[in-house]
Scaffold this active site. Structure first.
Site, mmCIF file in Angstrom:
data_model
loop_
_atom_site.group_PDB
_atom_site.id
_atom_site.type_symbol
_atom_site.label_atom_id
_atom_site.label_comp_id
_atom_site.label_asym_id
_atom_site.label_seq_id
_atom_site.Cartn_x
_atom_site.Cartn_y
_atom_site.Cartn_z
ATOM 1 N N HIS A 55 0.842 -1.199 0.000
ATOM 2 C CA HIS A 55 0.000 0.000 0.000
ATOM 3 C C HIS A 55 0.874 1.245 0.000
ATOM 4 C CE1 HIS A 55 0.787 -0.478 4.281
ATOM 5 N NE2 HIS A 55 0.236 0.690 4.564
ATOM 6 N N HIS A 60 1.380 3.995 1.870
ATOM 7 C CA HIS A 60 1.897 4.794 2.986
ATOM 8 C C HIS A 60 3.423 4.942 2.922
ATOM 9 C CE1 HIS A 60 -1.945 4.134 5.587
ATOM 10 N NE2 HIS A 60 -2.043 5.176 4.768
ATOM 11 N N ASP A 81 5.724 4.934 5.106
ATOM 12 C CA ASP A 81 6.575 4.008 5.867
ATOM 13 C C ASP A 81 6.615 2.614 5.215
ATOM 14 O OD1 ASP A 81 3.887 3.586 6.627
ATOM 15 O OD2 ASP A 81 4.468 2.764 8.561
ATOM 16 N N HIS A 82 6.036 2.495 4.021
ATOM 17 C CA HIS A 82 6.151 1.256 3.234
ATOM 18 C C HIS A 82 6.770 1.511 1.864
ATOM 19 C CE1 HIS A 82 3.665 -1.355 5.926
ATOM 20 N NE2 HIS A 82 3.386 -0.145 6.398
ATOM 21 N N HIS A 87 -7.570 -0.545 5.499
ATOM 22 C CA HIS A 87 -6.518 0.340 6.043
ATOM 23 C C HIS A 87 -6.281 1.462 5.034
ATOM 24 C CE1 HIS A 87 -2.850 1.592 8.063
ATOM 25 N NE2 HIS A 87 -2.149 1.381 6.970
ATOM 26 N N ASP A 107 -0.291 -3.792 6.254
ATOM 27 C CA ASP A 107 -0.964 -3.257 7.441
ATOM 28 C C ASP A 107 -2.429 -3.690 7.523
ATOM 29 O OD1 ASP A 107 1.419 -2.065 8.058
ATOM 30 O OD2 ASP A 107 0.747 -0.008 7.710
ATOM 31 N N HIS A 114 4.277 -4.301 10.856
ATOM 32 C CA HIS A 114 4.763 -3.651 12.086
ATOM 33 C C HIS A 114 4.906 -4.642 13.234
ATOM 34 C CE1 HIS A 114 4.291 0.618 10.829
ATOM 35 N NE2 HIS A 114 3.316 0.127 10.064
HETATM 36 ZN ZN LIG Z 1 -0.077 1.760 6.459
#
Ligand SMILES: [Zn+2]
Length: 255
Positions: free
Chosen positions: A56, A58, A60-61, A114, A133, A171
């Site tokens: 996805h 985001h 942080d990915h 998400h 996530d 995570h």
């Molecule tokens: Zn995420």
């Protein structure tokens, strides 16, 4: 040949993971939170980065994609619905598409909730799922772009995978998730066992993932919204599972 994996931490609490096909030498990074830990994992294994499979959009990915692609010229595969928000995408995929990493093959399962276009990569022959996530060990992602109903439907898709499927998530949230889960099902023996196991893993400096579908079915309240005792515990006996799920998700947000 069987897939090999290498798990490592990125940023604060993100997991990075490499999937390697020993036959062809191909290696995929599942998401790229940041470049340096991916490089370190490649160096430690001696593997060559051929692909980045994005779950996805985001940051942080996806924050490491540009640097990694610049250096390794790897292919970037991303969910079609989010490709415009992800850098340097080469290929977009949707529900049911196949993605090859050397001779390894993954099925794309759309798991929105998400984010609106979130996908999970399911390597059926190796019984490996990379859930980003969507599903965490004893938890699930926050509903940011979708609805609780959407995320519940996505989790049901993952729950149908074979019980011994190893699940990698985005995570390390397991201990906090367990603390919350115990407020929903304090008497759940599988959850108690998982709590003891996870505490020992963390104390020993180990990972708490991968988890398995069977473990999550037994102890993760977000996969158990259709269990009558769970509905009763949140005061929604007899109500639809999606409603029970939404209540558990709302309680977790405030926990
Ligand atoms: Zn995420």
């Amino acid at each position: 040949m069987t897939a090999e994996t290498k798990l490592f931490m990125c940023l604060k609490d993100n997991y990075g993971v490499l999937v390697h096909d020993p036959g062809s030498g191909a290696t995929a990074a599942i998401d790229a939170p940041e470049a340096a830990p991916v490089e370190a994992a490649l160096k430690a294994t001696g593997w060559r980065l051929s692909d980045i499979l994005v779950t996805h959009h985001h940051g942080d990915h996806t924050g490491g994609i540009a640097e990694l692609k610049g250096r390794h010229k790897c292919r970037v595969v991303a969910p079609a619905a989010e490709a415009s928000k992800i850098p340097l995408v080469d290929e977009t995929v949707r529900e049911g598409d196949q993605v090859s990493v050397g001779k390894l093959s993954a099925n794309v399962i759309e798991t929105p909730g998400h984010t609106a276009g979130h996908i999970t990569y399911w390597f059926g022959a190796d019984k490996l799922a990379f859930a980003g996530d969507t599903l965490f060990s004893i938890g699930c992602g926050r509903v940011i772009e979708g609805t609780p109903e959407m995320l519940w439907a996505s989790l049901l898709k993952l729950r149908q995978l074979p019980g011994d499927t190893r699940v990698y998530c985005g995570h390390e949230y397991t201990l906090a998730n367990i603390k919350f889960a115990q407020t929903i099902e304090p008497g759940n023996a599988a959850l108690k066992a998982r709590a003891a196991q996870a505490q020992k893993q963390i104390a020993d400096g180990q990972w708490t993932i991968p988890t398995t579908i069977d473990e999550e079915k037994a102890a993760n309240p977000f996969l158990r919204a259709d269990v009558p005792a769970v509905a009763t515990s949140v005061g929604l006996a007899g109500k639809p599972a999606a409603e029970v799920f939404a209540e558990i998700r709302a309680r977790k947000n405030k926990f």
